[in-house]
Design a protein around this motif. Structure first.
Motif, PDB file in Angstrom:
ATOM      1  N   GLN A 237      48.738  -0.602  43.603  1.00 53.71           N
ATOM      2  CA  GLN A 237      49.793  -1.491  43.821  1.00 53.71           C
ATOM      3  C   GLN A 237      51.089  -1.408  43.267  1.00 53.71           C
ATOM      4  OE1 GLN A 237      48.282  -5.454  43.571  1.00 53.71           O
ATOM      5  NE2 GLN A 237      46.159  -5.176  45.069  1.00 53.71           N
ATOM      6  N   CYS A 238      51.417  -0.435  42.436  1.00 55.79           N
ATOM      7  CA  CYS A 238      52.612   0.050  41.790  1.00 55.79           C
ATOM      8  C   CYS A 238      53.401   1.024  42.474  1.00 55.79           C
ATOM      9  CB  CYS A 238      52.306   0.569  40.542  1.00 55.79           C
ATOM     10  SG  CYS A 238      51.263  -0.407  39.218  1.00 55.79           S
ATOM     11  N   TYR A 239      54.604   1.147  42.308  1.00 51.99           N
ATOM     12  CA  TYR A 239      55.357   2.368  43.046  1.00 51.99           C
ATOM     13  C   TYR A 239      55.403   3.266  41.934  1.00 51.99           C
ATOM     14  CZ  TYR A 239      59.581   5.133  43.769  1.00 51.99           C
ATOM     15  OH  TYR A 239      60.489   6.127  43.808  1.00 51.99           O
ATOM     16  N   LEU A 240      55.180   4.931  42.045  1.00 50.95           N
ATOM     17  CA  LEU A 240      55.336   5.713  41.386  1.00 50.95           C
ATOM     18  C   LEU A 240      56.317   6.823  42.017  1.00 50.95           C
ATOM     19  CD1 LEU A 240      54.599   7.493  38.720  1.00 50.95           C
ATOM     20  CD2 LEU A 240      52.612   8.397  40.093  1.00 50.95           C
ATOM     21  N   GLY A 241      57.398   7.331  41.567  1.00 49.76           N
ATOM     22  CA  GLY A 241      58.339   8.049  42.024  1.00 49.76           C
ATOM     23  C   GLY A 241      58.023   9.706  41.907  1.00 49.76           C
ATOM     24  N   ASP A 242      58.380  10.336  42.649  1.00 49.40           N
ATOM     25  CA  ASP A 242      57.922  11.971  42.642  1.00 49.40           C
ATOM     26  C   ASP A 242      58.313  12.496  41.393  1.00 49.40           C
ATOM     27  OD1 ASP A 242      57.385  14.513  42.793  1.00 49.40           O
ATOM     28  OD2 ASP A 242      57.933  14.614  44.884  1.00 49.40           O
ATOM     29  N   SER A 243      57.418  12.912  40.565  1.00 48.55           N
ATOM     30  CA  SER A 243      57.922  13.626  39.052  1.00 48.55           C
ATOM     31  C   SER A 243      58.863  14.734  39.287  1.00 48.55           C
ATOM     32  CB  SER A 243      56.730  14.076  38.488  1.00 48.55           C
ATOM     33  OG  SER A 243      56.074  15.286  39.054  1.00 48.55           O
ATOM     34  N   SER A 244      59.275  15.403  40.501  1.00 46.98           N
ATOM     35  CA  SER A 244      60.203  16.187  40.595  1.00 46.98           C
ATOM     36  C   SER A 244      61.562  15.904  41.155  1.00 46.98           C
ATOM     37  CB  SER A 244      59.553  17.258  41.660  1.00 46.98           C
ATOM     38  OG  SER A 244      59.564  16.768  43.013  1.00 46.98           O
ATOM     39  N   SER A 245      61.642  14.571  41.084  1.00 47.20           N
ATOM     40  CA  SER A 245      62.727  13.979  41.528  1.00 47.20           C
ATOM     41  C   SER A 245      64.019  13.958  40.392  1.00 47.20           C
ATOM     42  CB  SER A 245      62.685  12.456  42.002  1.00 47.20           C
ATOM     43  OG  SER A 245      61.447  12.385  43.000  1.00 47.20           O
ATOM     44  N   THR A 246      65.149  14.087  40.851  1.00 47.19           N
ATOM     45  CA  THR A 246      66.355  13.875  39.851  1.00 47.19           C
ATOM     46  C   THR A 246      66.987  12.422  39.989  1.00 47.19           C
ATOM     47  OG1 THR A 246      66.883  16.215  40.296  1.00 47.19           O
ATOM     48  CG2 THR A 246      68.728  14.668  39.552  1.00 47.19           C
ATOM     49  N   LYS A 247      66.895  11.672  38.907  1.00 47.36           N
ATOM     50  CA  LYS A 247      67.548  10.367  38.975  1.00 47.36           C
ATOM     51  C   LYS A 247      66.837   9.586  40.107  1.00 47.36           C
ATOM     52  CE  LYS A 247      72.006  11.347  36.772  1.00 47.36           C
ATOM     53  NZ  LYS A 247      73.485  11.073  37.048  1.00 47.36           N
ATOM     54  N   PRO A 248      65.347   9.282  39.780  1.00 43.38           N
ATOM     55  CA  PRO A 248      64.748   8.501  40.776  1.00 43.38           C
ATOM     56  C   PRO A 248      65.297   7.176  40.980  1.00 43.38           C
ATOM     57  CG  PRO A 248      63.543   8.588  38.884  1.00 43.38           C
ATOM     58  CD  PRO A 248      64.540   9.875  38.681  1.00 43.38           C
ATOM     59  N   TRP A 249      65.173   6.585  42.330  1.00 43.68           N
ATOM     60  CA  TRP A 249      65.965   5.176  42.492  1.00 43.68           C
ATOM     61  C   TRP A 249      64.983   4.590  43.523  1.00 43.68           C
ATOM     62  CZ3 TRP A 249      66.703   5.327  47.796  1.00 43.68           C
ATOM     63  CH2 TRP A 249      66.953   6.267  48.042  1.00 43.68           C
ATOM     64  N   LEU A 250      65.324   3.126  43.684  1.00 44.41           N
ATOM     65  CA  LEU A 250      64.988   2.358  44.701  1.00 44.41           C
ATOM     66  C   LEU A 250      66.171   1.390  45.256  1.00 44.41           C
ATOM     67  CD1 LEU A 250      64.186  -0.812  43.953  1.00 44.41           C
ATOM     68  CD2 LEU A 250      62.512   0.445  42.560  1.00 44.41           C
ATOM     69  N   TYR A 251      66.078   1.222  46.446  1.00 42.21           N
ATOM     70  CA  TYR A 251      67.205   0.678  46.895  1.00 42.21           C
ATOM     71  C   TYR A 251      66.807  -0.437  47.968  1.00 42.21           C
ATOM     72  CZ  TYR A 251      71.568   1.024  49.829  1.00 42.21           C
ATOM     73  OH  TYR A 251      72.859   0.780  50.557  1.00 42.21           O
ATOM     74  N   LEU A 252      67.366  -1.728  47.734  1.00 38.80           N
ATOM     75  CA  LEU A 252      67.103  -3.128  48.421  1.00 38.80           C
ATOM     76  C   LEU A 252      68.041  -3.413  49.355  1.00 38.80           C
ATOM     77  CD1 LEU A 252      65.510  -5.229  45.431  1.00 38.80           C
ATOM     78  CD2 LEU A 252      64.178  -4.130  47.634  1.00 38.80           C
ATOM     79  N   ASP A 253      67.618  -3.721  50.650  1.00 38.43           N
ATOM     80  CA  ASP A 253      68.823  -4.203  51.751  1.00 38.43           C
ATOM     81  C   ASP A 253      68.107  -5.562  51.920  1.00 38.43           C
ATOM     82  OD1 ASP A 253      70.157  -4.956  53.653  1.00 38.43           O
ATOM     83  OD2 ASP A 253      69.769  -3.131  55.002  1.00 38.43           O
ATOM     84  N   PHE A 254      68.951  -6.738  51.783  1.00 39.12           N
ATOM     85  CA  PHE A 254      68.567  -8.065  51.939  1.00 39.12           C
ATOM     86  C   PHE A 254      68.860  -8.541  53.171  1.00 39.12           C
ATOM     87  CE2 PHE A 254      68.896  -7.487  47.498  1.00 39.12           C
ATOM     88  CZ  PHE A 254      67.510  -8.135  46.871  1.00 39.12           C
ATOM     89  N   GLY A 255      69.514  -7.767  54.056  1.00 33.56           N
ATOM     90  CA  GLY A 255      70.035  -8.073  55.423  1.00 33.56           C
ATOM     91  C   GLY A 255      70.997  -8.949  55.435  1.00 33.56           C
ATOM     92  N   GLU A 256      71.481  -9.679  54.420  1.00 32.65           N
ATOM     93  CA  GLU A 256      72.594 -10.677  54.458  1.00 32.65           C
ATOM     94  C   GLU A 256      73.101 -10.657  52.953  1.00 32.65           C
ATOM     95  OE1 GLU A 256      70.993 -14.357  55.528  1.00 32.65           O
ATOM     96  OE2 GLU A 256      69.764 -14.556  53.980  1.00 32.65           O
ATOM     97  N   VAL A 257      74.161 -11.446  52.787  1.00 28.05           N
ATOM     98  CA  VAL A 257      74.777 -11.334  51.265  1.00 28.05           C
ATOM     99  C   VAL A 257      73.983 -12.351  50.586  1.00 28.05           C
ATOM    100  CG1 VAL A 257      76.618 -12.061  49.930  1.00 28.05           C
ATOM    101  CG2 VAL A 257      76.823 -10.816  52.213  1.00 28.05           C
ATOM    102  N   ILE A 258      73.388 -11.849  49.348  1.00 27.20           N
ATOM    103  CA  ILE A 258      72.842 -12.969  48.474  1.00 27.20           C
ATOM    104  C   ILE A 258      73.339 -13.037  47.105  1.00 27.20           C
ATOM    105  CG2 ILE A 258      70.334 -12.448  49.599  1.00 27.20           C
ATOM    106  CD1 ILE A 258      70.936 -10.879  46.429  1.00 27.20           C
TER     107      ILE A 258
END
Length: 255
Positions: free
Chosen positions: A144-165
């Motif tokens: 139930q977690c998120y685990l990024g690929d170990s080979s990634s450079t500067k792993p990231w996640l990116y949220l779009d809220f569909g509107e200004v919050i």
């Protein structure tokens, strides 16, 4: 762990105290099977003249482990669980739902318009980015977690809220157990926010820096708060590790 408790709560409560107790909770439907599989579950059978809803709330409110309680109409038992269930969680197993009440407050990440991220580690294919916006985390299942690929450079996640919050805090929760190696890698995180989508995935240099966490994390179940000095308006939020190597995040809130 399952514990069966008998709780005596026979003292009278003033209306103001009743309001205080119940105001700490938000109603949400959850699959009973999910609740019964909690890492920590207590089945409370209180003896009281109080209404069942207030009876369960009063017990959960003083229990440090309890995060959500549920009650079946056909039973006086209160089911107390330590799992995180956000108020806007949407149960998909509609044939097995019970009404629950959660201590978790409303946040903006749950049910966000979309989430993109560094690809998941192929060795843990179920630990995907969508787990971070589904609004539920049982605190024992690493899938139930998120685990990024170990080979990634500067792993990231990116949220779009569909509107200004408007938000001020991004809260990240580390895993509840397992290898401390992942806690040591939980470091060097930066949150940025902006109004327009980035042109290059993973390049958030055009966004305003909101907060950072030097780390590393030191505890399982640690809540890491990345807080801006004042409210921020944005449509997009990025969370990025500013060095190579993977990162595992098990729960995310934005408020």
């Amino acid at each position: 762990m399952l514990a069966v408790l008998m709780v005596l709560t026979a003292w009278p409560l003033s209306p103001s105290l009743t309001e205080i107790i119940t105001s700490h909770f938000y109603e949400v439907k959850v699959s009973k099977a999910t609740i019964m599989a909690s890492r920590t579950l207590q089945v409370v059978q209180p003896v009281s003249k109080l209404p069942p809803s207030l009876r369960c709330s009063s017990v959960c409110n003083v229990d440090l482990l309890c995060q959500v309680w549920c009650h079946e109409a056909s039973s006086e038992e209160c089911l107390l669980s330590d799992m995180y269930v956000m108020p806007t969680y949407r149960e998909t197993n509609l044939g097995d739902t019970v009404m629950c009440n959660t201590k978790r407050h409303y946040d903006l990440a749950t049910g966000a318009f979309s989430i993109t991220a560094t690809p998941s580690d192929p060795r843990a294919s179920l630990r995907v980015k969508d787990n971070l916006i589904d609004g539920i985390y049982d605190r024992m299942t690493m899938n139930q977690c998120y685990l990024g690929d170990s080979s990634s450079t500067k792993p990231w996640l990116y949220l779009d809220f569909g509107e200004v919050i408007s938000f001020r805090v991004v809260k990240l929760v580390t895993q509840s157990g397992g290898h401390r190696h992942h806690l040591n890698l939980f470091q060097g995180l930066e949150v940025r926010a902006g109004m327009e989508a980035v042109e290059t995935p993973g390049n958030f240099s055009s966004y305003a820096r909101v907060a950072s966490f030097a780390g590393p994390a030191t505890d399982f179940d640690q809540e890491v708060f990345l807080e801006a000095p004042e409210p921020v308006k944005a449509r997009f939020i990025s969370v990025q590790k500013m060095a190579s190597m993977t990162i595992q995040i098990c729960h995310l809130e934005v408020f």
